[in-house]
Every structure is written in structure tokens, then in C-alpha cells.
Scaffold this motif. Structure first.
Motif, PDB file in Angstrom:
ATOM      1  N   ILE A   8      -5.906 -93.739 -55.827  1.00  0.00           N
ATOM      2  CA  ILE A   8      -4.166 -94.364 -56.044  1.00  0.00           C
ATOM      3  C   ILE A   8      -3.980 -94.413 -54.123  1.00  0.00           C
ATOM      4  CG2 ILE A   8      -1.974 -95.203 -56.092  1.00  0.00           C
ATOM      5  CD1 ILE A   8      -1.742 -93.427 -58.553  1.00  0.00           C
ATOM      6  N   SER A   9      -4.199 -96.069 -53.643  1.00  0.00           N
ATOM      7  CA  SER A   9      -4.410 -96.021 -51.936  1.00  0.00           C
ATOM      8  C   SER A   9      -3.305 -95.848 -51.508  1.00  0.00           C
ATOM      9  CB  SER A   9      -5.350 -97.500 -51.217  1.00  0.00           C
ATOM     10  OG  SER A   9      -4.429 -98.576 -51.972  1.00  0.00           O
ATOM     11  N   GLU A  15      -9.294-100.031 -52.096  1.00  0.00           N
ATOM     12  CA  GLU A  15     -10.406 -97.699 -52.438  1.00  0.00           C
ATOM     13  C   GLU A  15     -11.272 -97.807 -51.031  1.00  0.00           C
ATOM     14  OE1 GLU A  15     -12.863-101.908 -53.267  1.00  0.00           O
ATOM     15  OE2 GLU A  15     -10.438-101.515 -53.351  1.00  0.00           O
ATOM     16  N   TYR A  31     -10.533 -96.710 -59.740  1.00  0.00           N
ATOM     17  CA  TYR A  31      -9.675 -96.738 -58.992  1.00  0.00           C
ATOM     18  C   TYR A  31      -8.224 -97.733 -59.864  1.00  0.00           C
ATOM     19  CZ  TYR A  31      -7.748 -99.482 -54.843  1.00  0.00           C
ATOM     20  OH  TYR A  31      -6.372 -99.533 -54.181  1.00  0.00           O
ATOM     21  N   TRP A  34      -3.592-101.593 -56.867  1.00  0.00           N
ATOM     22  CA  TRP A  34      -1.711-102.653 -56.794  1.00  0.00           C
ATOM     23  C   TRP A  34      -1.533-103.583 -57.374  1.00  0.00           C
ATOM     24  CZ3 TRP A  34       1.396 -99.012 -55.113  1.00  0.00           C
ATOM     25  CH2 TRP A  34       0.999 -97.795 -54.723  1.00  0.00           C
ATOM     26  N   MET A  50       2.040-100.022 -63.424  1.00  0.00           N
ATOM     27  CA  MET A  50       0.261 -99.484 -63.124  1.00  0.00           C
ATOM     28  C   MET A  50      -0.011 -98.357 -64.037  1.00  0.00           C
ATOM     29  SD  MET A  50       0.127-100.548 -59.783  1.00  0.00           S
ATOM     30  CE  MET A  50      -1.056 -99.010 -59.408  1.00  0.00           C
ATOM     31  N   GLY A  64      -3.354 -89.250 -55.594  1.00  0.00           N
ATOM     32  CA  GLY A  64      -2.326 -90.684 -54.230  1.00  0.00           C
ATOM     33  C   GLY A  64      -2.568 -90.120 -53.304  1.00  0.00           C
ATOM     34  N   GLY A  68       0.848 -94.024 -52.763  1.00  0.00           N
ATOM     35  CA  GLY A  68       0.119 -93.581 -53.477  1.00  0.00           C
ATOM     36  C   GLY A  68       0.287 -92.358 -54.271  1.00  0.00           C
ATOM     37  N   LEU A  71       3.803 -92.605 -56.520  1.00  0.00           N
ATOM     38  CA  LEU A  71       3.412 -93.849 -57.423  1.00  0.00           C
ATOM     39  C   LEU A  71       2.734 -92.269 -58.457  1.00  0.00           C
ATOM     40  CD1 LEU A  71       3.770 -96.557 -58.621  1.00  0.00           C
ATOM     41  CD2 LEU A  71       1.377 -96.348 -58.567  1.00  0.00           C
ATOM     42  N   SER A  72       1.905 -92.201 -58.024  1.00  0.00           N
ATOM     43  CA  SER A  72       1.492 -91.156 -58.999  1.00  0.00           C
ATOM     44  C   SER A  72       2.220 -89.864 -59.598  1.00  0.00           C
ATOM     45  CB  SER A  72       0.050 -90.072 -58.171  1.00  0.00           C
ATOM     46  OG  SER A  72       0.721 -88.717 -57.874  1.00  0.00           O
ATOM     47  N   THR A  89       1.635 -87.225 -48.371  1.00  0.00           N
ATOM     48  CA  THR A  89       2.729 -88.056 -48.191  1.00  0.00           C
ATOM     49  C   THR A  89       3.590 -86.823 -47.993  1.00  0.00           C
ATOM     50  OG1 THR A  89       3.655 -89.437 -50.215  1.00  0.00           O
ATOM     51  CG2 THR A  89       1.712 -87.387 -50.712  1.00  0.00           C
TER      52      THR A  89
END
Length: 215
Positions: A8-9, A15, A31, A34, A50, A64, A68, A71-72, A89
Motif C-alpha cells: 500500500i503506497s 506502486e 499492489y 487507492w 480497501m 504500508g 499506507g 491504512l494497513s 509512518t
């Protein structure tokens, strides 16, 4: 059991950010692109949509990058995940950088589009820290094509994100020169010396060494 890793970018990226990463042969790499956010969509609901893109059967790992990574973790709240790998992150509320509070208090995320999405390359470049011509070129391309509706939604999610859920099997790789998410507020499992927010492209060899030991 088959092993799958979903990538997840970061915000507004794709990607191509993962082009220099290498994974063990037993993993099938996917991949997770979004989706367009719906009006006033809660982050948990967005994460559920997602997660529907994870269709492989077997052991699922999420990797992620930046937004991302957040989000993971939201996805891991909703379905079984073998391992979460976070790069550049934050993983919970206490790791948010101090400048997030200023953005909220001054409502900088509500400024007009022209001020937020205008000539911002130099500012974004400063915080991203691309150290190769390839990374700098990708950054320029991302800034040109970004969807302002998605970006406004994503910025608001990041600035206001609150999370205390930390999965058991978590790997967190952070650079000590990351200006977007400074190391001083973060407790990662791995620190890359000189790593900027764009270290996934600048220092991929070091990240790959970590991944080979963790996967």
C-alpha cells in the motif's frame, strides 16, 4: 500455506514507490491501489472497502508506506493479518508529530486549493527528502497528477488520525532523518541512519536486508 504480501503506497503515490524492494521467493506480491473516498466517509469504512481488494487465500502480510502504513493498521483491525510492515509512518496517536497540532489549531488543512495545491514542490521536496534523480522525478509526477478531492480527504485523515491498536506481529522501519514523521516521537523496530521520508527509494538495499530477516 501460500504466502501473499500486499503493498500500500503513500498518499497520492502508486506502486512505483516499491520498485526497488525485493521479497522472498515464497511470497506472491500484490499492489493494493487507492480507491476514491466517498463524501464524509469514515476511515474505518474506507479501510473496509480497501480490504475487499485482498482476495488471495493464505497467509496475508501488509506492507504500508507512510499513509499506507496507517491504512494497513486500520485493515488489520478488521481482518486477520499475519504481519504488518510499516515504512516511514506512525503507528499510534502518541507518535503524531507536534506540527499536526498546529495544522489543526490554525485549520491549515482548510486553506483554499490554490494555497495547498499550488506551487508546493520545494516544500514537499523538503519534507520528503528525495536523494536521487529518480525519486525527485517521481515526486514531480505525483504532484502533477494528484486528485485534489482525494488529497484533501487524505490530509484530513492523517492530521486527525487516532489509533491505539498495535498488532502483535508488527515491523516498523523508520529513518532518523524523516522530517514528515520525525523519529523523536516514534519507537520503531528498525532505524535506518540517514533515512528520509523517501528512503524506500534512496536506501532500498538497507530496507531489503531488514525485510529478508523479517519475512
Amino acid at each position: 500455506m501460500s504466502k501473499h504480501i500486499y503493498l500500500i503506497s503513500g498518499m497520492g503515490a502508486d506502486e512505483r514507490m516499491f520498485r526497488h524492494l525485493r521479497f522472498p521467493d515464497e511470497y506472491t506480491v500484490h499492489y493494493l491501489p487507492w480507491l476514491d473516498p466517498q463524501p464524509n466517509e469514515p476511515y474505518a469504512d474506507y479501510a473496509a472497502r480497501m480490504a475487499r481488494g485482498i482476495t488471495a487465500e493464505g497467509e496475508i502480510t501488509l506492507l504500508g508506506l507512510s499513509f499506507g502504513g496507517m491504512l494497513s493498521l486500520e485493515i488489520a483491525k478488521q481482518r486477520p493479518i499475519a504481519k504488518n510492515i510499516l515504512i516511514s509512518t506512525i503507528k499510534h496517536t502518541r507518535e503524531r508529530p507536534a506540527y499536526f497540532n498546529w495544522v489543526r489549531r490554525l485549520k491549515l488543512n482548510h486553506l483554499p486549493d490554490q494555497l495547498i495545491f499550488g506551487k508546493r514542490y520545494l516544500i514537499v521536496k523538503h519534507y520528503m527528502g528525495p536523494q536521487t534523480p529518480e525519486a525527485a522525478q517521481l515526486l514531480r509526477e505525483y504532484l502533477k497528477k494528484q486528485d485534489q478531492h482525494y488529497m484533501r480527504w487524505a490530509i484530513n485523515v492523517v492530521i486527525n488520525w487516532e489509533n491505539e491498536f498495535i498488532p502483535n506481529h508488527l515491523v516498523h522501519i523508520q529513518g532518523d532523518s524523516d522530517l514528515t514523521f520525525p523519529l523523536k516521537t516514534i519507537q520503531p523496530t528498525h532505524v535506518i541512519k540517514g533515512g528520509t521520508h523517501c528512503m524506500i527509494m534512496n536506501q532500498s538495499a538497507e530496507i531489503n536486508r531488514i525485510l529478508s530477516g523479517e519475512l
